[in-house]
Motif scaffolding. Structure first.
Motif, PDB file in Angstrom:
ATOM      1  N   THR A 196      31.173  35.596  44.191  1.00 37.87           N
ATOM      2  CA  THR A 196      32.097  35.200  43.247  1.00 37.87           C
ATOM      3  C   THR A 196      33.391  34.775  43.994  1.00 37.87           C
ATOM      4  OG1 THR A 196      33.547  36.306  41.710  1.00 37.87           O
ATOM      5  CG2 THR A 196      33.130  37.688  43.465  1.00 37.87           C
ATOM      6  N   SER A 197      34.453  34.378  43.306  1.00 39.77           N
ATOM      7  CA  SER A 197      35.550  34.187  43.835  1.00 39.77           C
ATOM      8  C   SER A 197      36.224  35.553  44.034  1.00 39.77           C
ATOM      9  CB  SER A 197      36.457  33.323  42.936  1.00 39.77           C
ATOM     10  OG  SER A 197      36.683  33.641  41.657  1.00 39.77           O
ATOM     11  N   PHE A 198      37.187  35.697  45.002  1.00 36.61           N
ATOM     12  CA  PHE A 198      37.709  37.045  45.497  1.00 36.61           C
ATOM     13  C   PHE A 198      39.065  37.163  45.451  1.00 36.61           C
ATOM     14  CE2 PHE A 198      38.187  40.609  48.276  1.00 36.61           C
ATOM     15  CZ  PHE A 198      37.509  41.428  47.831  1.00 36.61           C
ATOM     16  N   ASN A 199      39.606  38.080  44.738  1.00 33.97           N
ATOM     17  CA  ASN A 199      41.138  38.085  44.692  1.00 33.97           C
ATOM     18  C   ASN A 199      41.619  39.209  45.944  1.00 33.97           C
ATOM     19  OD1 ASN A 199      43.620  38.416  43.724  1.00 33.97           O
ATOM     20  ND2 ASN A 199      43.156  40.226  42.044  1.00 33.97           N
ATOM     21  N   VAL A 200      42.575  38.236  46.482  1.00 33.88           N
ATOM     22  CA  VAL A 200      42.707  39.022  47.816  1.00 33.88           C
ATOM     23  C   VAL A 200      44.293  39.451  47.546  1.00 33.88           C
ATOM     24  CG1 VAL A 200      41.547  37.723  49.343  1.00 33.88           C
ATOM     25  CG2 VAL A 200      43.507  36.584  48.730  1.00 33.88           C
ATOM     26  N   GLY A 201      44.870  39.132  46.320  1.00 35.50           N
ATOM     27  CA  GLY A 201      46.153  39.460  46.061  1.00 35.50           C
ATOM     28  C   GLY A 201      46.385  40.840  45.540  1.00 35.50           C
ATOM     29  N   ARG A 202      45.283  41.582  45.593  1.00 35.98           N
ATOM     30  CA  ARG A 202      45.317  42.893  45.148  1.00 35.98           C
ATOM     31  C   ARG A 202      45.988  43.935  46.156  1.00 35.98           C
ATOM     32  NH1 ARG A 202      39.205  43.845  43.385  1.00 35.98           N
ATOM     33  NH2 ARG A 202      39.024  42.098  45.115  1.00 35.98           N
ATOM     34  N   LYS A 203      46.159  45.277  46.150  1.00 35.74           N
ATOM     35  CA  LYS A 203      46.376  45.999  47.027  1.00 35.74           C
ATOM     36  C   LYS A 203      45.076  46.032  47.920  1.00 35.74           C
ATOM     37  CE  LYS A 203      49.099  49.330  44.170  1.00 35.74           C
ATOM     38  NZ  LYS A 203      49.131  50.780  43.676  1.00 35.74           N
ATOM     39  N   PRO A 204      45.510  46.051  49.360  1.00 32.26           N
ATOM     40  CA  PRO A 204      44.389  45.937  50.409  1.00 32.26           C
ATOM     41  C   PRO A 204      43.279  46.994  49.974  1.00 32.26           C
ATOM     42  CG  PRO A 204      46.415  45.644  51.335  1.00 32.26           C
ATOM     43  CD  PRO A 204      46.623  46.120  49.909  1.00 32.26           C
ATOM     44  N   GLU A 205      43.706  48.175  49.591  1.00 35.62           N
ATOM     45  CA  GLU A 205      42.432  49.407  49.597  1.00 35.62           C
ATOM     46  C   GLU A 205      41.737  49.086  48.585  1.00 35.62           C
ATOM     47  OE1 GLU A 205      45.788  50.466  51.930  1.00 35.62           O
ATOM     48  OE2 GLU A 205      45.804  49.955  49.921  1.00 35.62           O
ATOM     49  N   GLU A 206      42.258  48.588  47.147  1.00 33.18           N
ATOM     50  CA  GLU A 206      41.255  48.338  46.211  1.00 33.18           C
ATOM     51  C   GLU A 206      40.330  47.014  46.350  1.00 33.18           C
ATOM     52  OE1 GLU A 206      42.069  46.314  41.731  1.00 33.18           O
ATOM     53  OE2 GLU A 206      43.658  47.180  42.840  1.00 33.18           O
ATOM     54  N   ALA A 207      41.133  46.043  47.333  1.00 30.13           N
ATOM     55  CA  ALA A 207      40.195  44.827  47.288  1.00 30.13           C
ATOM     56  C   ALA A 207      38.979  45.482  48.490  1.00 30.13           C
ATOM     57  CB  ALA A 207      41.018  43.784  48.028  1.00 30.13           C
ATOM     58  N   ALA A 208      39.266  46.381  49.421  1.00 33.49           N
ATOM     59  CA  ALA A 208      38.541  46.565  50.476  1.00 33.49           C
ATOM     60  C   ALA A 208      37.516  47.294  49.838  1.00 33.49           C
ATOM     61  CB  ALA A 208      38.992  47.300  51.465  1.00 33.49           C
ATOM     62  N   LYS A 209      37.385  48.211  48.624  1.00 24.24           N
ATOM     63  CA  LYS A 209      36.661  49.003  48.169  1.00 24.24           C
ATOM     64  C   LYS A 209      35.569  48.192  47.288  1.00 24.24           C
ATOM     65  CE  LYS A 209      36.091  52.596  44.694  1.00 24.24           C
ATOM     66  NZ  LYS A 209      36.747  53.720  43.832  1.00 24.24           N
ATOM     67  N   ASP A 210      36.165  47.075  46.770  1.00 24.51           N
ATOM     68  CA  ASP A 210      35.258  45.902  46.341  1.00 24.51           C
ATOM     69  C   ASP A 210      34.373  45.298  47.199  1.00 24.51           C
ATOM     70  OD1 ASP A 210      34.281  44.321  44.088  1.00 24.51           O
ATOM     71  OD2 ASP A 210      36.031  43.179  43.929  1.00 24.51           O
ATOM     72  N   LEU A 211      35.005  44.927  48.190  1.00 25.26           N
ATOM     73  CA  LEU A 211      34.387  44.078  49.208  1.00 25.26           C
ATOM     74  C   LEU A 211      33.372  45.039  49.880  1.00 25.26           C
ATOM     75  CD1 LEU A 211      34.011  41.627  50.929  1.00 25.26           C
ATOM     76  CD2 LEU A 211      35.786  42.256  52.307  1.00 25.26           C
ATOM     77  N   GLY A 212      33.641  46.289  50.021  1.00 24.39           N
ATOM     78  CA  GLY A 212      32.554  47.418  50.835  1.00 24.39           C
ATOM     79  C   GLY A 212      31.540  47.614  50.099  1.00 24.39           C
ATOM     80  N   ARG A 213      31.317  47.020  48.592  1.00 19.98           N
ATOM     81  CA  ARG A 213      30.064  47.377  47.963  1.00 19.98           C
ATOM     82  C   ARG A 213      29.035  46.232  48.343  1.00 19.98           C
ATOM     83  NH1 ARG A 213      29.841  45.754  42.889  1.00 19.98           N
ATOM     84  NH2 ARG A 213      31.889  44.420  42.801  1.00 19.98           N
ATOM     85  N   TYR A 214      29.432  45.070  49.133  1.00 17.37           N
ATOM     86  CA  TYR A 214      28.418  44.401  49.763  1.00 17.37           C
ATOM     87  C   TYR A 214      28.224  44.471  51.298  1.00 17.37           C
ATOM     88  CZ  TYR A 214      29.789  42.186  45.211  1.00 17.37           C
ATOM     89  OH  TYR A 214      29.992  41.897  43.896  1.00 17.37           O
ATOM     90  N   LEU A 215      28.456  45.470  51.854  1.00 19.44           N
ATOM     91  CA  LEU A 215      28.220  45.683  53.105  1.00 19.44           C
ATOM     92  C   LEU A 215      26.686  46.065  53.323  1.00 19.44           C
ATOM     93  CD1 LEU A 215      31.425  47.627  54.432  1.00 19.44           C
ATOM     94  CD2 LEU A 215      30.874  45.347  54.784  1.00 19.44           C
TER      95      LEU A 215
END
Length: 215
Positions: A196-215
């Motif tokens: 997907t296109s990824f929103n990096v403009g969020r709070k880093p912790e929120e975006a990191a949690k989202d990205l972490g689902r794909y680790l």
């Protein structure tokens, strides 16, 4: 005529009046139902014929490439397999958006921790000025997991097309010009497939949690 006949006819007349009264109500119900059905059909028609293009399928983003990293090494899509990564296209002379986006990507990677198997890719849209050495100096300000990619224009263009990136040099002096370009950040999974296109403009912790689902 007998009284009974008059009485009977009177009842019949009253029943007729009641049925007549029901007629408009029934017709009104039918009209409402028909109107709702027409609205539904019309809505579907508008959706189908809308000029808004549908979101591209996952297979329409990404593909093979062969470019050069900021350390001078050859890098292909195969070298990125095994971990999810964010992809952003920009250039080092960008006045604001590129630096801001790379900073936000760095903050997200930082929030995931130094041991998280995740990466970032910064692909230049200005290979004439963005040599490996220039990229190396530029990216030294960001998370070391972000690699820069450049190369001959002939090798770069296929990647721009496969990632649906618009890029055009704006009018300007020979060495002082801007490049208009798409600023979307893509999330690719550990198999190199577009997520997907990824929103990096969020709070880093929120975006990191989202990205972490794909680790």
């Amino acid at each position: 005529m007998s009284r009974g006949s008059v009485k009977g006819n009177g009842k019949a007349a009253r029943r007729g009046d009641k049925n007549a009264a029901k007629g408009p109500a029934v017709s009104k119900t039918l009209l409402i139902g028909a109107g709702a059905a027409f609205a539904l059909i019309f809505g579907v028609f508008v959706a189908v014929t809308s000029n808004t293009p549908p979101a591209p399928p996952a297979s329409a983003i990404g593909g093979p490439f062969q470019l050069i990293s900021q350390t001078g090494q050859q890098v292909s899509e195969k070298d990125l397999l095994g971990k999810p990564y964010l992809v952003f296209f920009g250039y080092t002379h960008c006045p604001d958006v590129c630096h801001t986006t790379l900073f936000e990507m760095s903050e997200i990677l930082r929030a995931l921790g130094p041991d998280a198997k995740v990466g970032g890719v910064f692909v230049t849209v200005d290979p004439e000025r963005d040599t490996p050495d220039v990229l190396k100096d530029y990216l030294s300000s960001f998370d070391p997991r972000i690699i820069g990619l450049t190369g001959p224009r002939a090798q770069l263009e296929p990647m721009l097309r496969s990632y649906r990136i618009y890029s055009k040099r704006a009018p300007g002096k020979e060495e002082d010009y801007a490049v208009d370009h798409t600023t979307v950040v893509y999330l690719m999974d550990k198999n190199g497939r577009f997520v997907t296109s990824f929103n990096v403009g969020r709070k880093p912790e929120e975006a990191a949690k989202d990205l972490g689902r794909y680790l």
